[in-house]
Scaffold this motif. Structure first.
Motif, mmCIF file in Angstrom:
data_model
loop_
_atom_site.group_PDB
_atom_site.id
_atom_site.type_symbol
_atom_site.label_atom_id
_atom_site.label_comp_id
_atom_site.label_asym_id
_atom_site.label_seq_id
_atom_site.Cartn_x
_atom_site.Cartn_y
_atom_site.Cartn_z
ATOM 1 N N VAL A 197 12.488 -14.482 -10.508
ATOM 2 C CA VAL A 197 11.256 -15.241 -9.717
ATOM 3 C C VAL A 197 9.994 -15.041 -10.859
ATOM 4 O O VAL A 197 9.770 -13.767 -11.151
ATOM 5 C CB VAL A 197 10.932 -14.558 -8.683
ATOM 6 N N ASP A 198 9.758 -15.891 -11.543
ATOM 7 C CA ASP A 198 8.783 -15.942 -12.442
ATOM 8 C C ASP A 198 7.149 -15.392 -11.753
ATOM 9 O O ASP A 198 6.650 -14.593 -12.195
ATOM 10 C CB ASP A 198 8.513 -17.304 -13.286
ATOM 11 N N ALA A 199 6.832 -16.431 -10.955
ATOM 12 C CA ALA A 199 5.447 -16.071 -10.412
ATOM 13 C C ALA A 199 5.583 -15.434 -9.001
ATOM 14 O O ALA A 199 6.165 -16.285 -8.066
ATOM 15 C CB ALA A 199 4.798 -17.460 -10.404
ATOM 16 N N LEU A 200 4.865 -14.299 -8.906
ATOM 17 C CA LEU A 200 4.984 -13.778 -7.561
ATOM 18 C C LEU A 200 3.518 -13.691 -7.216
ATOM 19 O O LEU A 200 2.370 -13.721 -7.963
ATOM 20 C CB LEU A 200 5.409 -12.250 -7.502
ATOM 21 N N PRO A 201 3.252 -13.853 -5.963
ATOM 22 C CA PRO A 201 2.023 -14.145 -5.560
ATOM 23 C C PRO A 201 1.114 -13.007 -5.816
ATOM 24 O O PRO A 201 1.782 -11.758 -5.597
ATOM 25 C CB PRO A 201 2.053 -14.193 -3.723
ATOM 26 N N PRO A 202 -0.217 -12.641 -5.865
ATOM 27 C CA PRO A 202 -1.076 -11.821 -6.268
ATOM 28 C C PRO A 202 -1.008 -10.532 -5.335
ATOM 29 O O PRO A 202 -0.882 -9.464 -5.761
ATOM 30 C CB PRO A 202 -2.471 -12.136 -6.240
ATOM 31 N N ARG A 203 -0.579 -10.804 -3.943
ATOM 32 C CA ARG A 203 -0.675 -9.793 -2.983
ATOM 33 C C ARG A 203 0.653 -8.537 -3.362
ATOM 34 O O ARG A 203 0.528 -7.592 -2.672
ATOM 35 C CB ARG A 203 -0.647 -10.408 -1.772
ATOM 36 N N VAL A 204 1.614 -9.220 -4.146
ATOM 37 C CA VAL A 204 2.777 -8.464 -4.566
ATOM 38 C C VAL A 204 2.135 -7.225 -5.419
ATOM 39 O O VAL A 204 2.356 -6.268 -5.299
ATOM 40 C CB VAL A 204 3.757 -9.286 -5.256
ATOM 41 N N SER A 205 1.302 -7.581 -6.491
ATOM 42 C CA SER A 205 0.477 -6.587 -6.812
ATOM 43 C C SER A 205 -0.159 -5.523 -6.005
ATOM 44 O O SER A 205 0.128 -4.306 -6.361
ATOM 45 C CB SER A 205 -0.397 -7.011 -8.028
ATOM 46 N N ASP A 206 -0.635 -5.763 -5.052
ATOM 47 C CA ASP A 206 -1.597 -5.082 -4.151
ATOM 48 C C ASP A 206 -0.377 -4.049 -3.479
ATOM 49 O O ASP A 206 -0.570 -2.913 -3.268
ATOM 50 C CB ASP A 206 -2.065 -5.844 -3.161
ATOM 51 N N GLN A 207 0.620 -4.828 -3.268
ATOM 52 C CA GLN A 207 1.900 -3.916 -2.584
ATOM 53 C C GLN A 207 2.340 -2.766 -3.392
ATOM 54 O O GLN A 207 2.579 -1.680 -3.155
ATOM 55 C CB GLN A 207 2.970 -4.648 -2.163
ATOM 56 N N VAL A 208 2.581 -3.163 -4.919
ATOM 57 C CA VAL A 208 2.901 -2.109 -5.660
ATOM 58 C C VAL A 208 1.862 -1.099 -6.028
ATOM 59 O O VAL A 208 2.039 -0.077 -6.352
ATOM 60 C CB VAL A 208 3.510 -2.788 -7.194
ATOM 61 N N GLN A 209 0.599 -1.364 -5.995
ATOM 62 C CA GLN A 209 -0.334 -0.431 -6.138
ATOM 63 C C GLN A 209 -0.461 0.696 -5.367
ATOM 64 O O GLN A 209 -0.808 1.827 -5.433
ATOM 65 C CB GLN A 209 -1.928 -1.450 -6.548
ATOM 66 N N VAL A 210 -0.191 0.106 -4.132
ATOM 67 C CA VAL A 210 -0.082 1.221 -3.035
ATOM 68 C C VAL A 210 1.075 2.187 -3.192
ATOM 69 O O VAL A 210 0.977 3.059 -2.985
ATOM 70 C CB VAL A 210 0.112 0.362 -1.526
ATOM 71 N N LEU A 211 2.153 1.418 -3.713
ATOM 72 C CA LEU A 211 3.280 2.332 -3.971
ATOM 73 C C LEU A 211 2.987 3.360 -4.935
ATOM 74 O O LEU A 211 3.490 4.556 -4.985
ATOM 75 C CB LEU A 211 4.449 1.643 -4.333
ATOM 76 N N GLN A 212 2.334 2.920 -6.144
ATOM 77 C CA GLN A 212 1.922 3.779 -7.203
ATOM 78 C C GLN A 212 1.244 4.951 -6.670
ATOM 79 O O GLN A 212 1.443 5.978 -7.129
ATOM 80 C CB GLN A 212 1.162 2.968 -8.225
ATOM 81 N N ARG A 213 0.241 4.629 -5.724
ATOM 82 C CA ARG A 213 -0.846 5.803 -5.308
ATOM 83 C C ARG A 213 0.127 6.582 -4.364
ATOM 84 O O ARG A 213 0.039 7.864 -4.351
ATOM 85 C CB ARG A 213 -1.900 4.934 -4.433
ATOM 86 N N ALA A 214 0.895 5.996 -3.533
ATOM 87 C CA ALA A 214 1.839 6.860 -2.845
ATOM 88 C C ALA A 214 2.718 7.766 -3.546
ATOM 89 O O ALA A 214 2.999 9.022 -3.076
ATOM 90 C CB ALA A 214 2.572 5.954 -1.622
ATOM 91 N N ALA A 215 3.226 7.460 -4.646
ATOM 92 C CA ALA A 215 4.115 8.185 -5.421
ATOM 93 C C ALA A 215 3.280 9.272 -6.126
ATOM 94 O O ALA A 215 3.760 10.346 -6.008
ATOM 95 C CB ALA A 215 4.828 7.165 -6.427
ATOM 96 N N GLU A 216 2.148 8.998 -6.580
ATOM 97 C CA GLU A 216 1.436 9.951 -7.210
ATOM 98 C C GLU A 216 0.882 11.165 -6.071
ATOM 99 O O GLU A 216 1.296 12.420 -6.331
ATOM 100 C CB GLU A 216 -0.004 9.641 -7.565
#
Lengths: 206, 206, 206
Positions: free
Chosen positions: A105-124
């Motif tokens: 999947v080359d192009a993922l919608p920008p909101r997927v980055s928002d999802q991952v940012q939440v995960l990064q914060r949750a992991a920290e």
């Protein structure tokens, strides 16, 4: 205060802290992957798989110790649930990364980055909280914040779903992106479950 | 060594062995189903449903005995987890068979047979291991081999997914085959969980 | 009969009864939603979300009390499983309602109403059974009937799936309806799990 016949085994705290560090690695690599091209994604995918194996080893160490230790720092069931819960966080992130590579999947919608940012914060936050299990210190801030993050992840996820069904007309592309988006949502849920387990442990100790 | 006030209830071992035999029946029927034509598939599907009902009865017998027995041969929770785990193996195989019939999928990719062969081997190994719970004899060979099989199943599954998205252009056909392939992967995971439970039990006894 | 050092905490029964009442509200609103137009569905969706939040609060009250109570009316694990199980029933119904609104699915096949009617009946039976946990009175009628309802739900679900794949030619529409139908089936399964937990509790007490 309960009388203890033997000193509590403190190594569990170190093992949980070590397990949670892999989550930070995994979440950050997932963030890197989104911005990368296809061949770099494959290489990052391998590093996420390595992080997942390392987390798996950490989980097994906890389970082994649990089965061989008579006195544990808190309820055996809660140790088991916490270790499995941390493992689930990693598994879902790794599965999402794996699907991104596998489905090309080359192009993922920008909101997927928002999802991952939440995960990064949750992991920290999770990695910072684990060492505090020893003293049970300021854990409520952690679980309150994780619950807030999970609500945020949930809103992003729902908007993403609505957007996908509104905008993507190729059903196979829709299937691919939907599955990735759902693995990321599963990961956010898994972080919340870990926070709930920590809350349960803290309530019992208080 | 712990003192026992009453002899351990050995019937649990027989019940687990009986439950696991149904898994061999189910996995072998699933193998037969793949090579059969549509009307024979329907008939085989009924026999798999029968095996699933028999396994279900075996699970309930274990649960009933568990709730009415004071001294169990190993931890109550582990007995519960083992019985539910064996039940899950059967359920996923039965669901896969059911979908093959329900979705009228005539041609399945050859790798689906590879998936089912792994399940047949996992079912045999599991059925052979259950009676050895009594003596805790050579169980490590069993769980090591199941873990190897699960890795193999996982690789087949990932290749199948990539192949499906590369080759199948009809999205509805893709949805059907993907769901069947995933139930089979769930079954392989379920066999691994059973092996992990057996490992936990053996570690506690050692 | 076991000797009790302190009186059993009866408040758990009231909390379970309260939690189950929300399931009746949720299931009935889901039924209303099916007959409504799109804008009314949105408004009903909000009321189901409110019921889900109320059920969530009830679950948390039970968990908090469980962690702070030394003597419980039945096994701690069973209280935990029962509370989580009731929570799952609500979650699946709420998710189904949410998807109906989110996916803007105007026409759902008539069998979806049959699914929801089963859930409404299961919710009523569950709410009626919870207060009887105190006396363990006529609970077997409840779990036998829930098992019968789950079998019925299962048959409706399988017929719905076959019908969808036979009749719906738009793959995206198929994906939407299939996901809603499966959440409703998950809800029926969740009611059955609650009944199984009640059966376990009753068997231990008998």
């Amino acid at each position: 205060m309960r009388l203890r016949l033997t000193p509590r085994d403190t190594t569990f705290f170190d093992l949980f802290a070590a397990q949670a560090i892999h989550l930070v690695t995994g979440a950050n690599l997932l963030g890197e992957m989104l911005g990368a091209d296809r061949s770099t994604r494959k290489e990052i995918g391998k590093r996420i798989a390595d992080a997942e194996h390392a987390a798996d080893d950490a989980t097994h160490s906890i389970m082994r110790r649990l089965n061989q230790t008579f006195v544990t720092p808190f309820d055996r069931d809660d140790i088991y649930t916490l270790a499995s819960g941390l493992d689930d966080c990693m598994d879902f992130m790794e599965e999402a990364a794996d699907l991104i590579v596998l489905y090309k999947v080359d192009a993922l919608p920008p909101r997927v980055s928002d999802q991952v940012q939440v995960l990064q914060r949750a992991a920290e936050l999770t990695a910072e909280a684990m060492p505090r299990l020893r003293s049970m210190d300021s854990l409520s801030e952690y679980w309150v914040e994780i619950n807030r993050l999970e609500n945020q992840a949930d809103k992003i996820h729902r908007k993403l779903l609505a957007q996908l069904f509104d905008e993507v007309t190729d059903p196979i592309q829709l299937m691919k992106v939907k599955e990735i988006v759902e693995k990321l949502e599963d990961a956010a849920d898994a972080f919340e479950k870990v926070a709930n387990t920590v809350e349960t442990i803290a309530l019992k100790e208080s």
